[in-house]
Design a protein around this motif. Structure first.
Motif, mmCIF file in Angstrom:
data_model
loop_
_atom_site.group_PDB
_atom_site.id
_atom_site.type_symbol
_atom_site.label_atom_id
_atom_site.label_comp_id
_atom_site.label_asym_id
_atom_site.label_seq_id
_atom_site.Cartn_x
_atom_site.Cartn_y
_atom_site.Cartn_z
ATOM 1 N N TRP A 31 18.551 78.496 20.927
ATOM 2 C CA TRP A 31 18.460 76.935 21.065
ATOM 3 C C TRP A 31 19.230 76.082 20.202
ATOM 4 O O TRP A 31 19.454 76.575 18.888
ATOM 5 N N PHE A 32 19.921 74.872 20.464
ATOM 6 C CA PHE A 32 20.616 74.133 19.699
ATOM 7 C C PHE A 32 20.198 72.675 19.611
ATOM 8 O O PHE A 32 19.769 72.116 20.583
ATOM 9 N N GLU A 33 19.928 72.311 18.356
ATOM 10 C CA GLU A 33 19.275 70.892 18.233
ATOM 11 C C GLU A 33 20.292 69.847 18.401
ATOM 12 O O GLU A 33 21.292 70.030 17.406
ATOM 13 N N THR A 34 20.317 69.071 19.120
ATOM 14 C CA THR A 34 21.366 68.198 19.400
ATOM 15 C C THR A 34 20.841 66.688 19.677
ATOM 16 O O THR A 34 19.444 66.692 19.778
ATOM 17 N N ARG A 35 21.476 65.538 19.685
ATOM 18 C CA ARG A 35 20.981 64.389 19.511
ATOM 19 C C ARG A 35 20.893 63.744 20.876
ATOM 20 O O ARG A 35 21.690 64.508 21.700
ATOM 21 N N VAL A 36 19.846 63.025 21.348
ATOM 22 C CA VAL A 36 19.487 62.602 22.457
ATOM 23 C C VAL A 36 20.499 61.532 22.993
ATOM 24 O O VAL A 36 20.879 61.811 24.004
ATOM 25 N N ASP A 37 20.977 60.803 21.991
ATOM 26 C CA ASP A 37 21.926 59.639 22.346
ATOM 27 C C ASP A 37 22.903 59.610 21.232
ATOM 28 O O ASP A 37 22.854 59.398 19.894
ATOM 29 N N HIS A 38 24.210 60.429 21.621
ATOM 30 C CA HIS A 38 25.259 60.377 20.508
ATOM 31 C C HIS A 38 25.854 59.203 20.157
ATOM 32 O O HIS A 38 26.597 59.194 19.262
ATOM 33 N N PHE A 39 25.621 57.973 20.969
ATOM 34 C CA PHE A 39 26.560 56.888 20.833
ATOM 35 C C PHE A 39 25.744 55.754 20.363
ATOM 36 O O PHE A 39 26.155 54.559 20.119
ATOM 37 N N ASN A 40 24.476 55.720 19.850
ATOM 38 C CA ASN A 40 23.724 54.780 19.395
ATOM 39 C C ASN A 40 23.025 55.298 18.047
ATOM 40 O O ASN A 40 22.245 56.011 17.890
ATOM 41 N N PRO A 41 23.798 54.728 17.102
ATOM 42 C CA PRO A 41 23.509 55.279 15.471
ATOM 43 C C PRO A 41 21.855 54.775 15.146
ATOM 44 O O PRO A 41 21.547 55.557 14.320
ATOM 45 N N ARG A 42 21.333 53.809 16.036
ATOM 46 C CA ARG A 42 19.953 53.677 15.660
ATOM 47 C C ARG A 42 18.788 54.546 16.156
ATOM 48 O O ARG A 42 17.982 54.562 16.020
ATOM 49 N N ASN A 43 19.575 55.334 17.211
ATOM 50 C CA ASN A 43 18.661 56.304 17.900
ATOM 51 C C ASN A 43 19.121 57.643 17.345
ATOM 52 O O ASN A 43 20.142 58.303 17.605
ATOM 53 N N GLN A 44 18.131 58.400 16.428
ATOM 54 C CA GLN A 44 18.360 59.376 15.794
ATOM 55 C C GLN A 44 17.464 60.562 16.207
ATOM 56 O O GLN A 44 17.243 61.718 15.809
ATOM 57 N N ASP A 45 16.954 60.384 17.630
ATOM 58 C CA ASP A 45 16.139 61.316 18.144
ATOM 59 C C ASP A 45 16.969 62.554 18.637
ATOM 60 O O ASP A 45 18.177 62.430 19.014
ATOM 61 N N LYS A 46 16.215 63.771 18.320
ATOM 62 C CA LYS A 46 16.967 65.072 18.842
ATOM 63 C C LYS A 46 16.037 65.770 19.982
ATOM 64 O O LYS A 46 14.819 65.510 20.080
ATOM 65 N N PHE A 47 16.743 66.680 20.518
ATOM 66 C CA PHE A 47 16.059 67.657 21.392
ATOM 67 C C PHE A 47 16.758 68.936 21.337
ATOM 68 O O PHE A 47 17.863 69.367 20.741
ATOM 69 N N ALA A 48 16.213 69.926 21.777
ATOM 70 C CA ALA A 48 16.522 71.406 21.897
ATOM 71 C C ALA A 48 17.431 71.948 23.130
ATOM 72 O O ALA A 48 16.827 71.971 24.309
ATOM 73 N N MET A 49 18.670 72.111 23.129
ATOM 74 C CA MET A 49 19.314 72.479 24.073
ATOM 75 C C MET A 49 19.239 74.068 24.083
ATOM 76 O O MET A 49 19.620 74.737 23.355
ATOM 77 N N ARG A 50 18.934 74.376 25.463
ATOM 78 C CA ARG A 50 18.948 76.232 25.374
ATOM 79 C C ARG A 50 20.178 76.701 25.768
ATOM 80 O O ARG A 50 21.128 76.251 26.538
ATOM 81 N N TYR A 51 20.642 77.820 25.190
ATOM 82 C CA TYR A 51 21.774 78.659 25.456
ATOM 83 C C TYR A 51 21.674 80.063 25.289
ATOM 84 O O TYR A 51 20.728 80.514 24.808
#
Length: 469
Positions: free
Chosen positions: A27-47
């Motif tokens: 799993w790789f943790e990455t941002r939910v919204d890469h283009f909004n600096p106010r949104n720092q939420d993350k989620f786990a992408m499976r690979y």
């Protein structure tokens, strides 16, 4: 809440690999919204990773995740796997956000789908590739080769354009890259295949059968159509949505029969069955349809039945696990590819299914904000950003099957000397993914696979500088 649980699970295993033979999940943790600096939420992408042939600091081969749960086949077998063996490459494949268990939001309500788009998916890939170079190869300059099919093929093409410094070459097998709402060329391509592998008589039978059915609708002969096609719900000929859903369902059945076995004999056999009925073209369709559904008491072909798979919002539901709602959202906001029949007479499926039907499909699933004007602007934006059928790209190989109707939205001729295209006759979607079979593959298919193998080798070694003593 479910999003955070997924992240906690990933953290709990330390993003470590879960062994399954040579194939491992991670799993790789990455941002939910890469283009909004106010949104720092993350989620786990499976690979998944397969490093059985990899050598230290070697190249990275990635099968780009498409609009479905992650598939691992092509990092354990096939041509890409074979080339990885020759090149000593790491093999990876990722799961596209919103599909499978890579969930950036809690559910698939419309307001939660804002982050389901190509730009966010490409940013996921960019961060992940940087991570793979640092974590697996310990080589920030490791060569990266992408393979993409279908929507994954579009993403691979667009990634090469947007992040050329992170990828050294892309192989796009049956990747539709030009957004097109009223996708008339798709049905035209199906019609061409019916003529080529079935017969002109078969094409005429289907053409006439659909026109007769349309005429019966206009005459209000709903009871007769309901009885003959064994419909579960009476056909309401006064309701355009119901009529179009019925005709689309009949078209879909023919398309499925033609394509699902990836064998031209399926088209020939379908046509032979239709030609057994000599009474009328409509009866030929009715008899064939009855054989196709012989184990069902009745057939659901109304608008509500058509929409059912798109309305569920729980990620654990079977329809979302299959990706139906997510794919429709991408169609309504980014791709199109709706099989209209009103835009062309050079196809056999009638002429009543127009763009307005699919606008109502999009609106029923996601809201009234998706007007025809909005949808067309969104699709135009896709082509404006990435170039449609004329992408500015090098170090790419576009391959397509000559019987795959999606080929009309993919380059069929060389874009430039460094972005060749290969059309493989008498083959269906992604015919070149399997290993080279010198006994059973056609000469054209072997040549296409060898061309891909040579190009990938060139992309990896064209600027290679040998170590000098």
């Amino acid at each position: 809440m479910k999003r955070f649980l997924a992240i906690l699970v990933a953290i709990a295993i330390g993003f470590s690999d879960v062994a399954n033979g040579m194939l491992r999940e991670s799993w790789f943790e990455t941002r939910v919204d890469h283009f909004n600096p106010r949104n720092q939420d993350k989620f786990a992408m499976r690979y998944y990773i397969n490093d059985e042939h990899a050598y230290a600091r070697g190249p990275i081969f990635i099968v780009v995740g498409g609009a479905e749960p992650v598939q691992t086949r092509w990092i354990t077998e096939g041509l890409f796997y074979d080339i990885a063996y020759l090149e000593g490459a790491y093999l990876f494949t990722n799961e596209l956000r919103y599909f499978g268990y890579s969930r950036p939001v809690e559910n698939a309500e419309t307001e939660n789908l804002d982050f389901l788009n190509a730009d966010q998916a490409l940013a996921d890939l960019a961060e992940w590739i940087t991570y793979l170079r640092e974590t697996y190869t310990y080589n920030p300059n490791a060569k990266v080769i992408l393979l993409g099919t279908a929507y994954g093929g579009a993403l691979a093409t667009w990634f090469r354009q947007k992040y050329p410094h992170l990828v050294n070459g892309v192989w796009v097998s049956s990747g539709a890259i030009e957004a097109d709402f009223a996708f008339a060329g798709y049905n035209e391509a199906l019609g061409e295949s019916i003529r080529q592998y079935g017969s002109d008589a078969c094409y005429s039978t289907i053409w006439s059968g659909f026109r007769v059915a349309q005429n019966m609708v206009q005459l209000g002969l709903a009871d007769l159509l309901t009885t003959e096609f064994h419909l579960c719900e009476p056909l309401d000929t006064d309701n355009e949505l119901e009529v179009r859903a019925f005709l689309l369902g009949l078209r879909d059945d023919i398309e499925f029969e033609m394509l699902h076995l990836r064998n031209t004999n399926s088209i020939r056999e379908m046509c032979e069955e239709m030609e057994q009925q000599r009474d009328s073209s409509l009866n030929a369709l009715i008899d064939w349809f009855a054989r196709e559904h012989q184990y069902e008491q009745c057939v659901h072909m109304n608008f509500d039945s058509y929409m059912e798979r798109f309305l569920e919002t729980d990620f654990n539901a079977a329809s979302l696990q299959a990706g139906h709602r997510q794919r429709l959202y991408l169609q309504c906001t980014e791709e199109g590819f709706f099989p209209t029949t009103s835009e062309s007479e050079y196809q056999p499926f009638g002429n009543l299914i127009g763009p307005d039907f699919f606008v109502q499909v999009c609106q029923r699933a996601f809201g009234e904000w998706l007007t025809e004007d909005v949808i067309f602007k969104l699709l135009r934006s896709t082509n404006n950003r990435f170039g449609g059928l004329q992408p500015a790209i090098e170090k790419a190989h576009f391959t397509n099957g000559g019987v795959d109707p999606y080929r009309v939205s993919s380059p069929l001729e060389d874009l430039n000397p460094k972005a060749p295209a290969t059309l493989i006759p008498d083959t269906f979607v992604s015919p070149d993914l399997d290993s080279i079979d010198y006994e059973n593959d056609s000469a054209e298919l072997i040549a296409a696979k060898e061309r891909t193998r040579t190009l990938i080798d060139t992309w990896i070694f064209e600027d290679f500088e040998p170590i000098r003593a």
